[in-house]
Design a protein around this motif. Structure first.
Motif, PDB file in Angstrom:
ATOM      1  N   THR A 231     -75.835  31.016  64.658  1.00  0.00           N
ATOM      2  CA  THR A 231     -75.686  29.695  64.036  1.00  0.00           C
ATOM      3  C   THR A 231     -76.543  28.650  64.740  1.00  0.00           C
ATOM      4  OG1 THR A 231     -73.642  29.466  65.339  1.00  0.00           O
ATOM      5  CG2 THR A 231     -73.413  30.053  63.020  1.00  0.00           C
ATOM      6  N   THR A 232     -76.818  28.854  66.027  1.00  0.00           N
ATOM      7  CA  THR A 232     -77.710  27.934  66.744  1.00  0.00           C
ATOM      8  C   THR A 232     -79.103  27.963  66.136  1.00  0.00           C
ATOM      9  OG1 THR A 232     -76.487  28.097  68.828  1.00  0.00           O
ATOM     10  CG2 THR A 232     -78.793  27.412  68.965  1.00  0.00           C
ATOM     11  N   ILE A 233     -79.584  29.144  65.799  1.00  0.00           N
ATOM     12  CA  ILE A 233     -80.893  29.263  65.142  1.00  0.00           C
ATOM     13  C   ILE A 233     -80.887  28.507  63.817  1.00  0.00           C
ATOM     14  CG2 ILE A 233     -82.514  30.875  64.061  1.00  0.00           C
ATOM     15  CD1 ILE A 233     -81.582  32.960  66.135  1.00  0.00           C
ATOM     16  N   LEU A 234     -79.800  28.632  63.066  1.00  0.00           N
ATOM     17  CA  LEU A 234     -79.711  27.959  61.768  1.00  0.00           C
ATOM     18  C   LEU A 234     -79.714  26.447  61.918  1.00  0.00           C
ATOM     19  CD1 LEU A 234     -77.034  30.106  59.860  1.00  0.00           C
ATOM     20  CD2 LEU A 234     -79.517  30.120  59.561  1.00  0.00           C
ATOM     21  N   PHE A 235     -78.895  25.909  62.857  1.00  0.00           N
ATOM     22  CA  PHE A 235     -78.815  24.449  62.920  1.00  0.00           C
ATOM     23  C   PHE A 235     -80.061  23.833  63.553  1.00  0.00           C
ATOM     24  CE2 PHE A 235     -76.426  24.901  67.095  1.00  0.00           C
ATOM     25  CZ  PHE A 235     -77.212  24.054  67.874  1.00  0.00           C
ATOM     26  N   ILE A 236     -80.722  24.547  64.448  1.00  0.00           N
ATOM     27  CA  ILE A 236     -81.967  24.007  65.010  1.00  0.00           C
ATOM     28  C   ILE A 236     -83.048  23.965  63.915  1.00  0.00           C
ATOM     29  CG2 ILE A 236     -83.877  24.495  66.590  1.00  0.00           C
ATOM     30  CD1 ILE A 236     -81.845  25.437  68.628  1.00  0.00           C
ATOM     31  N   TYR A 237     -83.085  24.981  63.087  1.00  0.00           N
ATOM     32  CA  TYR A 237     -84.043  24.980  61.974  1.00  0.00           C
ATOM     33  C   TYR A 237     -83.734  23.843  61.005  1.00  0.00           C
ATOM     34  CZ  TYR A 237     -86.441  26.300  57.695  1.00  0.00           C
ATOM     35  OH  TYR A 237     -87.218  26.286  56.570  1.00  0.00           O
ATOM     36  N   THR A 411     -74.071  21.725  59.909  1.00  0.00           N
ATOM     37  CA  THR A 411     -74.256  20.289  59.677  1.00  0.00           C
ATOM     38  C   THR A 411     -73.792  19.461  60.864  1.00  0.00           C
ATOM     39  OG1 THR A 411     -72.176  20.321  58.426  1.00  0.00           O
ATOM     40  CG2 THR A 411     -74.205  20.288  57.169  1.00  0.00           C
ATOM     41  N   SER A 412     -72.672  19.841  61.484  1.00  0.00           N
ATOM     42  CA  SER A 412     -72.217  19.100  62.662  1.00  0.00           C
ATOM     43  C   SER A 412     -73.227  19.212  63.792  1.00  0.00           C
ATOM     44  CB  SER A 412     -70.858  19.633  63.138  1.00  0.00           C
ATOM     45  OG  SER A 412     -69.858  19.373  62.189  1.00  0.00           O
ATOM     46  N   ALA A 413     -73.717  20.425  64.018  1.00  0.00           N
ATOM     47  CA  ALA A 413     -74.638  20.646  65.125  1.00  0.00           C
ATOM     48  C   ALA A 413     -76.005  20.022  64.879  1.00  0.00           C
ATOM     49  CB  ALA A 413     -74.779  22.146  65.396  1.00  0.00           C
ATOM     50  N   ASP A 414     -76.543  20.160  63.653  1.00  0.00           N
ATOM     51  CA  ASP A 414     -77.880  19.595  63.439  1.00  0.00           C
ATOM     52  C   ASP A 414     -77.828  18.073  63.361  1.00  0.00           C
ATOM     53  OD1 ASP A 414     -77.089  19.042  60.823  1.00  0.00           O
ATOM     54  OD2 ASP A 414     -78.385  20.502  59.894  1.00  0.00           O
TER      55      ASP A 414
END
Length: 509
Positions: A231-237, A411-414
């Protein structure tokens, strides 16, 4: 503008040092943070409680006064986003994963271990929902609203940087650009890191539990670490793609999935029971709002500990999220009036959150009280999936929930990486991609460190610690905002009188 400001290097270095401390000496980190958390709760628990009520009072005064007509921007500015998209964006950033993690589990926990009285009764069921509404309702959104209002006002109307320190300019002037301002912004950065880390941690736990329900995946830290990595990869993207693309589209996806899941849960469950229970408990919540928001039990240590473990933790969590949520809401709210902003940010999300917990929590209480199921005996992260086993189409609901948890996670992370980028790039509305990516990695590392050392307890300790100094800053911020509003209205009144006097002289001539 330089890509990397001095503020960025100071804050990112401190974040890296924290990660290194946790990686090399995890037991020492947990021991120190738990000790500070206990000290803060024992000595300053009253501060968190009073602060939450203070922000509600401040919001009511602002919305009902002449200040409400002030526009967040120039007088001719109008909103950049439609109202539905605006609402979806602020709501997705504001609560996110917690709605699913605590939707069933918090009312069930309060039902078995209520804030007062005996557990497992009809009365404790009603009390459980009332206090869940308290934790996710007017107090929480009032804290967000006041901070977001200050950030939007100074950024769009006064032309100051979109920084927490800039909101103190009316009180300390140019000192906001020196060591005091740096200290304020660093406190805001770390409160954001720790506050969002809780969401990442509990999100990974619940995704893990959902896959355990579907596929029998083991529930352990290793699995959760893999989930957090993906999920880190997803939110950074998503963060790198920009606000108008990634965050906007994901926020709208969140709202669609959340509405779908809500109505599925409502109509597949005990609809009549849930709506009747919501009606009576929400009315009781509103009626008892002041006393619930200021409640302590000084003569009963067990009940008093409940307040510290739940209510004060939530106030600390929401305070720690204010630099993140406040900055993000401010960023998407240019052109709205102060009154429109306050009413929308407080009332609409409170009603939605209360309905959500009324339906999800009420369904869990129905299965426990009426059907005899052991919902309250489940862990916080598994209670939702346990209830799905008792409902039709449980597997489908689980899949939808996992998708929603994942999109809320992203969404919270990005949004947080975007805000951290702003806070460490002189308030830039479009922080450099490399800055956002750096913060995304540090944030994920901190969440993993805290989860690995102390689990949710470690995450809560970090949040409570960071919220105390930030809470003090927010009170001064509110005082500065009132001072600025009053100054603006006084100037406008004086200008109007001068215009009228000039017109009178011309007419006399």
């Amino acid at each position: 503008m330089r890509k990397f400001t001095p503020m960025f290097w100071i804050a990112i270095s401190m974040g890296a040092l924290f990660v290194g401390w946790g990686a090399l000496f995890p037991n020492n980190l947990l021991e120190v943070m738990t000790g500070i958390k206990t000290l803060f709760l024992d000595k300053f628990g009253w501060f968190y409680q009073f602060s939450a009520s203070f922000f509600i009072i401040a919001a009511i005064i602002i919305a009902s006064s002449r200040y409400g007509k002030i526009r967040l921007g120039k007088d001719e500015d109008r909103p950049e986003y439609s109202t539905p998209t605006w609402f979806a964006m602020l709501f997705s950033a504001g609560m996110g994963i917690g709605l699913l993690f605590y939707g069933v589990s918090e009312p069930a926990s309060h039902f078995s271990t209520p804030p007062f009285g005996d557990g497992g009764t009809e009365e404790s069921a009603r009390v459980s929902l009332r206090y869940t509404y308290l934790h996710w309702g007017f107090h929480a959104w009032a804290i967000y609203a006041v901070v977001a209002l200050a950030l939007a006002y100074y950024k769009f109307r006064k032309g100051l940087p979109g920084l927490m320190s800039a909101t103190l300019y009316p009180l300390i002037g140019e000192k906001t650009k020196g060591p005091i301002g740096y200290a304020v912004d660093i406190i805001a950065v770390f409160a954001t890191l720790f506050g969002v880390a809780i969401s990442l941690g509990i999100g990974a736990q619940q995704i893990n539990s959902g896959f355990n329900y579907l596929f029998g995946w083991p529930v352990n830290f290793t699995t959760q670490l893999i989930i957090m990595g993906f999920t880190t990869i997803l939110f950074i993207y998503s963060a790198a793609s920009g606000l108008s693309k990634g965050i906007k589209y994901l926020s709208n996806t969140n709202m669609f999935l959340a509405v779908l899941l809500f109505f599925a849960f409502l109509f597949l469950g005990p609809t009549q029971f849930v709506l009747e229970l919501f009606s009576t408990t929400f009315g009781s919540y509103v009626q008892n709002l002041p006393s619930m928001g200021l409640r302590f039990s000084p003569f009963n240590q067990e009940d008093n500990q409940w307040v510290k473990d739940w209510t004060i933790f939530y106030w600390a969590w929401w305070i720690s999220w204010t630099p993140f949520v406040g900055t993000f809401i401010a960023r998407v709210s240019k052109g709205r009036t102060v009154r429109e902003f306050i009413l929308a940010v407080i009332i609409a999300p409170t009603l939605v959150c209360s309905l959500w917990f009324g339906v999800f929590g009420g369904t869990g209480l129905y299965f426990e009280l009426i059907q005899g199921a052991d919902v309250s005996g489940q862990s916080l992260e598994t209670a939702l999936f346990y209830v799905y086993k008792l409902m039709p189409f449980g597997t489908v609901l689980t899949i939808i929930s996992l998708l929603l948890i994942t999109t809320f996670f992203v969404t919270s992370a990005d949004s947080a990486t975007y805000v951290l980028g702003m806070q460490t790039s002189n308030g830039s509305l479009n922080p450099p991609t490399l800055v956002k990516v750096s913060w995304g990695l540090i944030m994920a590392a901190i969440a993993a460190i805290l989860m690995g050392t102390g689990g949710v307890e470690g995450l809560q300790a970090a949040t409570i610690i960071s919220a105390l100094p930030l809470g003090i800053i927010l009170i001064f911020m509110t005082a500065a905002l009132f001072k600025s509003f009053q100054s603006e209205l006084s100037s406008a009144k004086k200008e109007k009188e001068n215009v009228e006097e000039t017109a009178s002289h011309k007419k006399a001539q």
